[in-house]
Write a protein that holds these residues in place. Structure first.
Motif, PDB file in Angstrom:
ATOM      1  N   ILE A 208      12.192  12.362   4.044  1.00  0.00           N
ATOM      2  CA  ILE A 208      10.860  11.748   4.075  1.00  0.00           C
ATOM      3  C   ILE A 208      10.944  10.366   4.700  1.00  0.00           C
ATOM      4  O   ILE A 208      10.102   9.982   5.526  1.00  0.00           O
ATOM      5  N   ASN A 209      11.966   9.612   4.315  1.00  0.00           N
ATOM      6  CA  ASN A 209      12.150   8.267   4.870  1.00  0.00           C
ATOM      7  C   ASN A 209      12.327   8.318   6.387  1.00  0.00           C
ATOM      8  O   ASN A 209      11.794   7.462   7.114  1.00  0.00           O
ATOM      9  N   GLN A 210      13.065   9.312   6.867  1.00  0.00           N
ATOM     10  CA  GLN A 210      13.303   9.420   8.304  1.00  0.00           C
ATOM     11  C   GLN A 210      12.019   9.724   9.056  1.00  0.00           C
ATOM     12  O   GLN A 210      11.768   9.153  10.129  1.00  0.00           O
ATOM     13  N   ALA A 212       9.012   8.884   8.076  1.00  0.00           N
ATOM     14  CA  ALA A 212       8.220   7.651   8.026  1.00  0.00           C
ATOM     15  C   ALA A 212       8.759   6.613   9.014  1.00  0.00           C
ATOM     16  O   ALA A 212       7.972   5.893   9.658  1.00  0.00           O
ATOM     17  N   LEU A 213      10.070   6.525   9.136  1.00  0.00           N
ATOM     18  CA  LEU A 213      10.678   5.569  10.064  1.00  0.00           C
ATOM     19  C   LEU A 213      10.351   5.926  11.507  1.00  0.00           C
ATOM     20  O   LEU A 213       9.995   5.050  12.317  1.00  0.00           O
ATOM     21  N   GLU A 214      10.445   7.196  11.832  1.00  0.00           N
ATOM     22  CA  GLU A 214      10.126   7.632  13.197  1.00  0.00           C
ATOM     23  C   GLU A 214       8.658   7.396  13.517  1.00  0.00           C
ATOM     24  O   GLU A 214       8.308   7.035  14.650  1.00  0.00           O
ATOM     25  N   ALA A 215       7.793   7.589  12.547  1.00  0.00           N
ATOM     26  CA  ALA A 215       6.370   7.313  12.761  1.00  0.00           C
ATOM     27  C   ALA A 215       6.155   5.834  13.042  1.00  0.00           C
ATOM     28  O   ALA A 215       5.388   5.464  13.948  1.00  0.00           O
ATOM     29  N   TRP A 216       6.839   4.968  12.278  1.00  0.00           N
ATOM     30  CA  TRP A 216       6.711   3.525  12.486  1.00  0.00           C
ATOM     31  C   TRP A 216       7.231   3.125  13.861  1.00  0.00           C
ATOM     32  O   TRP A 216       6.599   2.313  14.563  1.00  0.00           O
ATOM     33  N   LEU A 307      12.611  -2.444   6.780  1.00  0.00           N
ATOM     34  CA  LEU A 307      11.255  -1.926   6.668  1.00  0.00           C
ATOM     35  C   LEU A 307      10.903  -1.432   5.271  1.00  0.00           C
ATOM     36  O   LEU A 307       9.818  -1.715   4.751  1.00  0.00           O
ATOM     37  N   PHE A 308      11.809  -0.676   4.631  1.00  0.00           N
ATOM     38  CA  PHE A 308      11.506  -0.007   3.369  1.00  0.00           C
ATOM     39  C   PHE A 308      12.317  -0.587   2.217  1.00  0.00           C
ATOM     40  O   PHE A 308      13.505  -0.887   2.371  1.00  0.00           O
ATOM     41  N   SER A 309      11.683  -0.688   1.058  1.00  0.00           N
ATOM     42  CA  SER A 309      12.372  -1.173  -0.136  1.00  0.00           C
ATOM     43  C   SER A 309      13.409  -0.153  -0.594  1.00  0.00           C
ATOM     44  O   SER A 309      13.103   1.041  -0.710  1.00  0.00           O
ATOM     45  N   SER A 310      14.618  -0.602  -0.872  1.00  0.00           N
ATOM     46  CA  SER A 310      15.699   0.310  -1.241  1.00  0.00           C
ATOM     47  C   SER A 310      15.501   0.924  -2.619  1.00  0.00           C
ATOM     48  O   SER A 310      16.063   1.981  -2.917  1.00  0.00           O
ATOM     49  N   ASN A 311      14.709   0.288  -3.468  1.00  0.00           N
ATOM     50  CA  ASN A 311      14.421   0.877  -4.788  1.00  0.00           C
ATOM     51  C   ASN A 311      12.923   0.890  -5.082  1.00  0.00           C
ATOM     52  O   ASN A 311      12.508   0.904  -6.242  1.00  0.00           O
TER      53      ASN A 311
END
Length: 324
Positions: A208-210, A212-216, A307-311
């Protein structure tokens, strides 16, 4: 968050180890009491009293950055509850990175569906670390879990079962639930079609993170990410994870999950939203120095984009207490 812990009852006292499960006589007595309450109109179908307006309001105000989860959970719940004769239970599997709101949403469902919230005797919360800690006891766990679910559905067909940390659950145990999750009318003499099963795990979070990252990186708006992009990668992540409770499971093979609910990774402004919510819950005015201190102490990834919070927002409450 305060709403997340409201009405929570220790798992140990809830289940008493799952070993002294409901006896037939106790179940029958409880069923008589439930029937009596319903006959007098105090609260029908146990203490099931859905408040969708309250749920939607709480989700809108307090669940940061989860447009897909909000829409999917509310839509699925409304359609299920408003159906007077569902053909199968509602089965949802929540997936995403740590701290993104999965446990928070599950607690809200209990709070807004049952009068007693997480304290309701018709809400059953399982943790593999607490209730199924020893893989060598798997056969006993299977027998106990089947009896527990069957006994409680006999007492109240409108029950909620929450299974936390599915990625820490020994595969095979969940197979005993398969008969309860399908579209048969009656299982073991029990009508179970109005039950709700919620499964929670971090599996699929990286995928999911990947997305979201690609979208950003493609300069797509976060709200443009759709369920069709995420469902296949989540399902594959579950199938590829030998530590997940659904690994090589008939539940997956028979497509008994009604929805895979994705929780997106949280960005800096989402964490800020969580800080503001927590301060409000504490009855405190927003203080810029506290907000900034929490954000500065939060780790973000990937290393280049930060970009994203680790927790996610998981440690926001404890960090606020430290900086006040």
């Amino acid at each position: 968050m305060a709403a997340e812990t409201r009405g929570r009852r220790p798992w140990g006292s809830r289940l008493l180890g799952l070993l002294g499960l409901v006896s037939v006589s106790v179940a029958a007595a409880a069923w008589d009491l439930t029937s009596l309450r319903c006959s007098f109109g105090t609260f029908c179908e146990c203490d099931f009293q859905p408040d969708f307006q309250g749920l939607e309001c709480d989700l809108a105000q307090h669940l940061a950055g989860q447009h897909l989860a909000k829409a999917l959970v509310v839509k699925a719940l409304k359609a299920f509850v408003q159906n007077p004769a569902p053909t199968k239970p509602l089965v949802l599997s929540l997936h995403g990175w740590t701290g993104t709101g999965k446990s928070y949403v599950s607690s809200l469902l209990a709070h807004y569906l049952f009068r007693g919230g997480l304290r309701s005797p018709y809400v059953h919360h399982f943790s593999p670390v607490i209730h199924f800690p020893h893989p060598s006891h798997m056969e006993r766990y299977k027998k106990d879990l089947k009896s527990w679910v069957q006994g409680n559905l006999t007492v109240c067909g409108r029950s909620l079962f929450l299974f936390d940390e599915m990625d820490k659950l020994t595969p095979g145990l969940m197979e005993v639930l398969q008969p309860f999750l399908g579209s048969s009318w009656v299982v073991y003499g029990t009508n179970y079609r109005k039950a709700i099963f919620i499964f929670i795990s971090n599996t699929g979070g990286e995928q999911i993170n990947q997305v979201a990252l690609e979208a950003w990186r493609s300069r797509r708006d976060r709200e443009e990410i759709c369920l069709q992009e995420l469902e296949p990668v989540i399902a594959q992540a579950v199938l590829d994870n030998p530590l997940h409770g659904f690994w090589r499971s008939g539940i997956m093979e028979e497509h008994l999950l009604d929805a895979l609910v994705p929780f997106l990774p949280l960005q800096r402004h989402h964490v800020r939203h969580c800080v503001l919510n927590e301060l409000a819950q504490l009855g405190l005015e927003p203080r810029d120095e506290v907000i900034q201190a929490v954000l500065d102490s939060t780790t973000f990834f990937p290393e280049d984009e930060q970009l994203f919070s680790s927790n996610g927002c998981k440690t926001v409450a404890s960090r606020i207490a430290f900086f006040l």
